[in-house]
Motif scaffolding. Structure first.
Motif, short mmCIF file in Angstrom:
data_model
loop_
_atom_site.label_atom_id
_atom_site.label_comp_id
_atom_site.label_asym_id
_atom_site.label_seq_id
_atom_site.Cartn_x
_atom_site.Cartn_y
_atom_site.Cartn_z
N ARG A 113 0.82 -1.22 0.00
CA ARG A 113 0.00 0.00 0.00
C ARG A 113 0.86 1.28 0.00
N TRP A 133 2.91 4.48 11.77
CA TRP A 133 1.45 4.40 11.95
C TRP A 133 1.07 4.70 13.41
N ARG A 137 -1.50 7.59 14.44
CA ARG A 137 -2.77 7.28 15.13
C ARG A 137 -2.86 8.13 16.42
N ASN A 386 -10.32 -6.31 1.29
CA ASN A 386 -9.15 -5.64 1.85
C ASN A 386 -8.05 -6.69 1.99
N ARG A 388 -3.92 -7.79 3.73
CA ARG A 388 -2.72 -7.56 4.53
C ARG A 388 -1.65 -8.52 4.04
N ARG A 463 -6.46 -0.95 13.97
CA ARG A 463 -6.59 -0.04 12.81
C ARG A 463 -8.05 0.19 12.45
N CYS A 465 -11.50 1.91 11.75
CA CYS A 465 -11.71 3.23 11.14
C CYS A 465 -11.79 4.31 12.21
#
Ligand code: HEM
Length: 519
Positions: A113, A133, A137, A386, A388, A463, A465
């Motif tokens: 990604r 990340w 966050r 989705n 990973r 993670r 939303c």
């Protein structure tokens, strides 16, 4: 004619490929055994999976993804299939999804990604893994507190423009989905930068008050085009996985570069403006009712690139997803007069006909509105597939062994795709009417509400939303205002369709638009 040398070279290459792949498979089967797992069942996809890639492209073109995957999941919830040299595992088993997203969070990352999206949206919460990340966050989470997201009335100006555009259609059919994608771009830019990019106002052709936050007309107009183009190309890059570089670096290179610049220029203008705002002015803004994400963020970091990229990341995460929810809601309401009637009655009872009574709290209390939105997200999740990638050799709890209940092996770097679309339509969890739109299934008086990982429109685990409440509040406000304003919603397409045609990029939307007549 092939020369002898060419024939020898091809034979050697094929032999080498077959031998190395067989050796790898044996090695992985051994490793799997050591870890108490087996290799997942394999679904063939042509030689080295090139047919699989062709199939993915064909299905996407004919708007049949993700629904054609259903045939494959009919053979089992977890399987591996080669696609163009890669060997992704596909799963709709909630236990596996829970492992990927929560209980074995550290065993998985976002895969390609960052490489696919960062030229366009930079380093931010949506593209980063690991420390980057965690930091993102922590930086952004406080901005999504209830107080910040509860100011629904800032949407009313845009609602009024939307109403005018709909009335201009005089009850004829028009594509409401297109307007919703413009609406959410306008509202997201207003929320994030303090100035809307005002695509709807431009379409209406009426001047808006103010000066769009002082941004130049050229930059504003360029942004309107650029954000869509950049996202389209980013979607192709994501779909191409390891071959992501073809799109944007070779195919549509100039357009990609120009669009990325257009997005960044607009964002940079507002970031520079915020960084040059005095402390007194910032305090004044804080006390006013006018929350702007950017002006809150500059209190936590003064790094212009960090701020710029995080805002673009949030816009990309929040804009299309919310537009997709709104579009499929009206697609459904326009085809289900019974649901429309019941929803309008609930709305009029709770809020009357004016926007005054609509608040964050009152929207949450309107049960039937909540059920409808939940059900739309079940049948039409904005992010239907989705994925990973494994950060190390690991296992998933289910899918292996003769009964499919034993752990399966996942090798380092292997992609695991989870298909929320089919998890949300699995009769095992949703009953015989799984494919039917039935908002009442969300009523605790009708069915016990013990949903686990089989319902995942907003993802789960660390993670999950960040904008879930924000999105549901915005969608609730828009649906309520629309039904207060218009008595009839009729969808042009009344054909029975369990799976409408889908346009699938980073998110999913109706492939032919949502053509409705509203009076
Ligand atoms: C109906 C609307 C929405 C849906 C269905 C939705 C769904 C999702 C999903 C599935 C993810 C996980 C993506 C992944 O990790 O691969 C996600 C992440 C995220 N969403 Fe939403 N979203 C919606 C609206 C919004 C809005 C309005 C915002 C912000 C204003 C937002 C901000 C984010 C952010 C920042 C992330 C990344 C979280 C992280 O990686 O830590 N979303 N969303």
């Amino acid at each position: 004619m092939l020369t002898n040398l060419t024939i020898v070279l091809i034979t050697l290459l094929v032999t080498y490929t077959v031998l190395t792949r067989t050796a790898l498979r044996i090695q992985r089967a051994r490793k799997a055994k050591q870890m108490g797992a087996t290799l997942p069942p394999r679904v063939n996809n042509g030689i080295l999976g090139w047919y699989g890639l062709w199939l993915v492209i064909q299905n996407a073109r004919s708007m049949k993804l993700p629904h054609t995957l259903g045939k494959r999941f009919a053979n089992g919830p977890t399987w591996l299939t080669p696609v163009a040299g890669n060997e992704p595992i596909n799963t709709i088993d909630p236990e596996n999804v829970k492992a990927i997203l929560a209980t074995q969070f550290k065993d998985f990352c976002l895969g390609i990604r960052h490489r696919a999206l960062s030229p366009s949206i930079g380093d931010g919460i949506f593209t980063l893994d690991g420390e980057g990340w965690t930091h993102s966050r922590a930086l952004l989470r406080p901005q999504f507190s209830r107080q910040q997201i509860s100011r629904v009335h800032s949407l009313e100006r845009l609602m009024q423009i939307l109403f005018k555009l709909i009335r201009k259609e005089n009850g004829e059919y028009f594509d409401l989905q297109n307007l919703f994608f413009m609406f959410t771009l306008d509202s997201a830019t207003e929320f994030l930068y303090g100035a809307s990019v005002d695509t709807l106002a431009d379409l209406l052709g009426e001047p808006v008050e103010g000066d769009h936050g002082g941004v130049g007309e050229e930059v504003r107009k360029a942004y309107q085009q650029s954000i869509n183009n950049a996202q389209d190309i980013s979607a192709i890059r994501t779909r191409l996985q390891g071959l992501y570089w073809i799109a944007g670096n070779i195919y549509q290179r100039n357009l990609y570069q120009k669009s990325n610049k257009g997005v960044k220029d607009f964002s940079q203008f507002f970031v520079d403006k915020a960084l040059n705002t005095s402390k007194e002015k910032l305090k004044e803004m804080e006390d006013s009712d006018n929350y702007v994400f950017l002006y809150e963020l500059v209190k936590s970091t003064r790094n212009p690139v960090v701020i710029r990229d995080q805002l673009i990341n949030i816009l990309v995460a929040g804009r299309d997803t919310t537009a997709s929810l709104l579009s499929f809601t009206f697609y459904t309401l326009g085809r289900r007069p019974d649901v429309l009637k019941k929803l309008r009655a609930a709305i009029l009872e709770d809020f009357g006909t004016s926007p005054d009574e609509i608040t964050f709290e009152s929207l949450k209390r309107c049960d039937y509105l909540r059920y409808v939105l939940n059900e739309v997200l079940r049948l039409y999740p904005s992010v239907p597939i989705n994925a990973r990638s494994a950060t190390r050799d690991t296992t998933l709890p289910r899918g292996g062994g003769p009964d499919g209940k034993q752990p399966v092996f996942v090798y380092k770097g292997q992609m695991v795709a989870y298909c929320v679309y089919w998890m949300h339509r699995d009769k095992k969890y949703w009953g015989e009417d799984a494919l039917e739109f039935n908002p009442d299934r969300w009523d605790p008086k009708v069915q016990p509400q013990n949903k686990g990982w089989e319902y995942l429109p907003f993802n789960g685990g660390p993670r999950i939303c960040l904008g879930q409440q924000f999105a549901l509040t915005e969608a609730g406000y828009v649906v309520t205002r629309m039904l207060q304003e218009f008595d009839t919603v009729h969808c042009k397409n009344q054909k029975e369709e369990e799976h409408p045609p889908y346009a699938l990029d980073l998110t999913m939307r109706h492939g032919e638009g949502v053509w409705v007549s509203m009076k």
